[in-house]
Design a protein around this motif. Sequence first.
Motif, PDB file in Angstrom:
ATOM      1  N   THR A 127       0.838  -1.201   0.000  1.00  0.00           N
ATOM      2  CA  THR A 127       0.000   0.000   0.000  1.00  0.00           C
ATOM      3  C   THR A 127       0.876   1.255   0.000  1.00  0.00           C
ATOM      4  O   THR A 127       0.419   2.335   0.363  1.00  0.00           O
ATOM      5  CB  THR A 127      -0.927   0.040   1.238  1.00  0.00           C
ATOM      6  N   GLY A 128       2.137   1.092  -0.408  1.00  0.00           N
ATOM      7  CA  GLY A 128       3.054   2.230  -0.466  1.00  0.00           C
ATOM      8  C   GLY A 128       4.479   1.737  -0.233  1.00  0.00           C
ATOM      9  O   GLY A 128       4.686   0.594   0.166  1.00  0.00           O
ATOM     10  N   LEU A 129       5.440   2.618  -0.494  1.00  0.00           N
ATOM     11  CA  LEU A 129       6.838   2.197  -0.415  1.00  0.00           C
ATOM     12  C   LEU A 129       7.363   2.150   1.022  1.00  0.00           C
ATOM     13  O   LEU A 129       8.326   1.446   1.308  1.00  0.00           O
ATOM     14  CB  LEU A 129       7.716   3.162  -1.224  1.00  0.00           C
ATOM     15  N   LEU A 162       5.039 -11.450  -1.803  1.00  0.00           N
ATOM     16  CA  LEU A 162       4.891 -10.003  -1.594  1.00  0.00           C
ATOM     17  C   LEU A 162       4.756  -9.297  -2.933  1.00  0.00           C
ATOM     18  O   LEU A 162       5.198  -9.801  -3.964  1.00  0.00           O
ATOM     19  CB  LEU A 162       6.181  -9.447  -0.975  1.00  0.00           C
ATOM     20  N   SER A 163       4.201  -8.092  -2.878  1.00  0.00           N
ATOM     21  CA  SER A 163       4.326  -7.201  -4.035  1.00  0.00           C
ATOM     22  C   SER A 163       4.986  -5.918  -3.554  1.00  0.00           C
ATOM     23  O   SER A 163       5.081  -5.676  -2.346  1.00  0.00           O
ATOM     24  CB  SER A 163       2.952  -6.885  -4.634  1.00  0.00           C
ATOM     25  N   ALA A 164       5.415  -5.109  -4.494  1.00  0.00           N
ATOM     26  CA  ALA A 164       5.930  -3.774  -4.184  1.00  0.00           C
ATOM     27  C   ALA A 164       5.286  -2.820  -5.174  1.00  0.00           C
ATOM     28  O   ALA A 164       5.235  -3.114  -6.376  1.00  0.00           O
ATOM     29  CB  ALA A 164       7.450  -3.736  -4.320  1.00  0.00           C
ATOM     30  N   GLY A 165       4.768  -1.706  -4.671  1.00  0.00           N
ATOM     31  CA  GLY A 165       4.118  -0.793  -5.605  1.00  0.00           C
ATOM     32  C   GLY A 165       3.566   0.436  -4.918  1.00  0.00           C
ATOM     33  O   GLY A 165       3.591   0.551  -3.693  1.00  0.00           O
ATOM     34  N   ILE A 166       3.059   1.339  -5.752  1.00  0.00           N
ATOM     35  CA  ILE A 166       2.580   2.637  -5.259  1.00  0.00           C
ATOM     36  C   ILE A 166       1.143   2.843  -5.735  1.00  0.00           C
ATOM     37  O   ILE A 166       0.896   3.049  -6.925  1.00  0.00           O
ATOM     38  CB  ILE A 166       3.470   3.784  -5.794  1.00  0.00           C
ATOM     39  N   SER A 220      10.882  12.180  -7.088  1.00  0.00           N
ATOM     40  CA  SER A 220      11.695  11.756  -8.228  1.00  0.00           C
ATOM     41  C   SER A 220      12.416  10.433  -7.948  1.00  0.00           C
ATOM     42  O   SER A 220      12.872   9.771  -8.860  1.00  0.00           O
ATOM     43  CB  SER A 220      12.712  12.845  -8.562  1.00  0.00           C
ATOM     44  N   ARG A 221      12.493  10.054  -6.691  1.00  0.00           N
ATOM     45  CA  ARG A 221      13.209   8.815  -6.351  1.00  0.00           C
ATOM     46  C   ARG A 221      12.309   7.577  -6.345  1.00  0.00           C
ATOM     47  O   ARG A 221      12.782   6.451  -6.242  1.00  0.00           O
ATOM     48  CB  ARG A 221      13.863   8.950  -4.956  1.00  0.00           C
ATOM     49  N   ASP A 222      10.984   7.783  -6.424  1.00  0.00           N
ATOM     50  CA  ASP A 222      10.050   6.666  -6.225  1.00  0.00           C
ATOM     51  C   ASP A 222      10.338   5.451  -7.109  1.00  0.00           C
ATOM     52  O   ASP A 222      10.323   4.316  -6.631  1.00  0.00           O
ATOM     53  CB  ASP A 222       8.605   7.131  -6.473  1.00  0.00           C
ATOM     54  N   MET A 223      10.570   5.685  -8.395  1.00  0.00           N
ATOM     55  CA  MET A 223      10.745   4.538  -9.293  1.00  0.00           C
ATOM     56  C   MET A 223      12.042   3.785  -8.994  1.00  0.00           C
ATOM     57  O   MET A 223      12.098   2.568  -9.130  1.00  0.00           O
ATOM     58  CB  MET A 223      10.694   4.979 -10.768  1.00  0.00           C
ATOM     59  N   ASP A 224      13.071   4.522  -8.555  1.00  0.00           N
ATOM     60  CA  ASP A 224      14.319   3.840  -8.163  1.00  0.00           C
ATOM     61  C   ASP A 224      14.092   2.978  -6.926  1.00  0.00           C
ATOM     62  O   ASP A 224      14.574   1.851  -6.845  1.00  0.00           O
ATOM     63  CB  ASP A 224      15.426   4.870  -7.870  1.00  0.00           C
ATOM     64  N   VAL A 225      13.367   3.546  -5.955  1.00  0.00           N
ATOM     65  CA  VAL A 225      13.076   2.787  -4.730  1.00  0.00           C
ATOM     66  C   VAL A 225      12.231   1.559  -5.072  1.00  0.00           C
ATOM     67  O   VAL A 225      12.505   0.447  -4.597  1.00  0.00           O
ATOM     68  CB  VAL A 225      12.352   3.676  -3.686  1.00  0.00           C
ATOM     69  N   LEU A 226      11.245   1.752  -5.935  1.00  0.00           N
ATOM     70  CA  LEU A 226      10.387   0.619  -6.326  1.00  0.00           C
ATOM     71  C   LEU A 226      11.229  -0.487  -6.976  1.00  0.00           C
ATOM     72  O   LEU A 226      11.082  -1.667  -6.651  1.00  0.00           O
ATOM     73  CB  LEU A 226       9.302   1.105  -7.295  1.00  0.00           C
ATOM     74  N   GLU A 279      14.377  -1.107  -6.550  1.00  0.00           N
ATOM     75  CA  GLU A 279      15.182  -1.771  -5.505  1.00  0.00           C
ATOM     76  C   GLU A 279      14.333  -2.773  -4.731  1.00  0.00           C
ATOM     77  O   GLU A 279      14.769  -3.888  -4.451  1.00  0.00           O
ATOM     78  CB  GLU A 279      15.729  -0.736  -4.508  1.00  0.00           C
ATOM     79  N   GLN A 280      13.115  -2.360  -4.370  1.00  0.00           N
ATOM     80  CA  GLN A 280      12.257  -3.243  -3.572  1.00  0.00           C
ATOM     81  C   GLN A 280      11.893  -4.500  -4.360  1.00  0.00           C
ATOM     82  O   GLN A 280      11.860  -5.602  -3.807  1.00  0.00           O
ATOM     83  CB  GLN A 280      10.992  -2.495  -3.129  1.00  0.00           C
ATOM     84  N   CYS A 281      11.642  -4.342  -5.653  1.00  0.00           N
ATOM     85  CA  CYS A 281      11.265  -5.505  -6.473  1.00  0.00           C
ATOM     86  C   CYS A 281      12.377  -6.543  -6.509  1.00  0.00           C
ATOM     87  O   CYS A 281      12.117  -7.731  -6.662  1.00  0.00           O
ATOM     88  CB  CYS A 281      10.944  -5.068  -7.903  1.00  0.00           C
ATOM     89  N   CYS A 282      13.610  -6.089  -6.389  1.00  0.00           N
ATOM     90  CA  CYS A 282      14.752  -7.003  -6.478  1.00  0.00           C
ATOM     91  C   CYS A 282      15.282  -7.391  -5.101  1.00  0.00           C
ATOM     92  O   CYS A 282      16.198  -8.201  -4.991  1.00  0.00           O
ATOM     93  CB  CYS A 282      15.877  -6.370  -7.291  1.00  0.00           C
ATOM     94  N   ALA A 283      14.722  -6.809  -4.030  1.00  0.00           N
ATOM     95  CA  ALA A 283      15.307  -6.980  -2.694  1.00  0.00           C
ATOM     96  C   ALA A 283      14.972  -8.322  -2.064  1.00  0.00           C
ATOM     97  O   ALA A 283      15.688  -8.789  -1.182  1.00  0.00           O
ATOM     98  CB  ALA A 283      14.828  -5.856  -1.772  1.00  0.00           C
ATOM     99  N   ASP A 284      13.894  -8.945  -2.493  1.00  0.00           N
ATOM    100  CA  ASP A 284      13.473 -10.183  -1.841  1.00  0.00           C
ATOM    101  C   ASP A 284      12.889 -11.113  -2.903  1.00  0.00           C
ATOM    102  O   ASP A 284      12.056 -10.676  -3.709  1.00  0.00           O
ATOM    103  CB  ASP A 284      12.409  -9.858  -0.767  1.00  0.00           C
TER     104      ASP A 284
END
Length: 267
Positions: free
Chosen positions: A39-41, A64-68, A78-84, A86-91
């Motif tokens: 439900t958010g980053l 899990l999912s990761a998303g906004i 401006s950083r949201d897509m980079d963080v997303l 990273e999260q997609c690849c983190a686990d």
Amino acid sequence: MFADTHCHLRCIEQNNTDIDGIIENAMEKKVSFVIDISTGLDDFLTRCDLVKRLSCMFPVDFYLSAGIPPYFAQKRTSRDMDVLREQCCADPRVVAVGECGLDYHHGYGTKDEQKSLFADQIGVADDIGLPVVVHSRDADDDLVGLLERRMPRCGAIIHCFSSGPEVACRLLDLGCTLSFAGNITYKRAEGVRETARMVQSDRYVIETDSPYLPPEGRRGTTNEPANVAIVASFIADIRGVCVEAVAQETMENAKRAFRLKSPRKSS
Ligand SMILES: [Zn+2]
């Protein structure tokens, strides 16, 4: 065995501190597969820890999912897509991008802001090779239009499908998977029921969206993954098949839609 392809475990935990009891209830109802949806980053690491802990304790396949979600359309950085990314690849348990999409009911930001937040996340999903979990409310035409131009490469799961057969056919033609939730039991959801009657047996999955959207008869209570069994038996009645058939086809469909080659065996 049932697959709850869309719930918010962290939100359930915040509503009801006994999350372990909630998973025990789910197991009692033969739920063996659960996807915890973002439900958010902000709380990604907390969600990862929760799912890791539950995976160690219970013979349930947790993902899990990761998303906004569209609620952030106006607040994106401006950083949201980079963080997303990273999260997609983190686990390795992250199996989808989402929930993301369009919500004109609440009008978060402008329509263009919502569309661009959604389209950018489809871009991330395509780069990484993940399907997209789509939230759509009062936005059917724009959703279909956007997906016509930019259908996610690894597929889209339309979470809590709430329209009728006409919109369903357009989405199915694009290759989407429809996901039915507890709202299918609501009085006014005739279009959703008609869709569940006609959808091909390999093109739909089931979910609870818990802690939200409890099925009829449980409204006013905190929804939980165990209630996916209620959604399944309701759909079985509509389709005139036994609940075991719905359980089996929706489990297979979930594994296919979320591209799970060899999910951990649950004993
Ligand atoms: Zn949700």
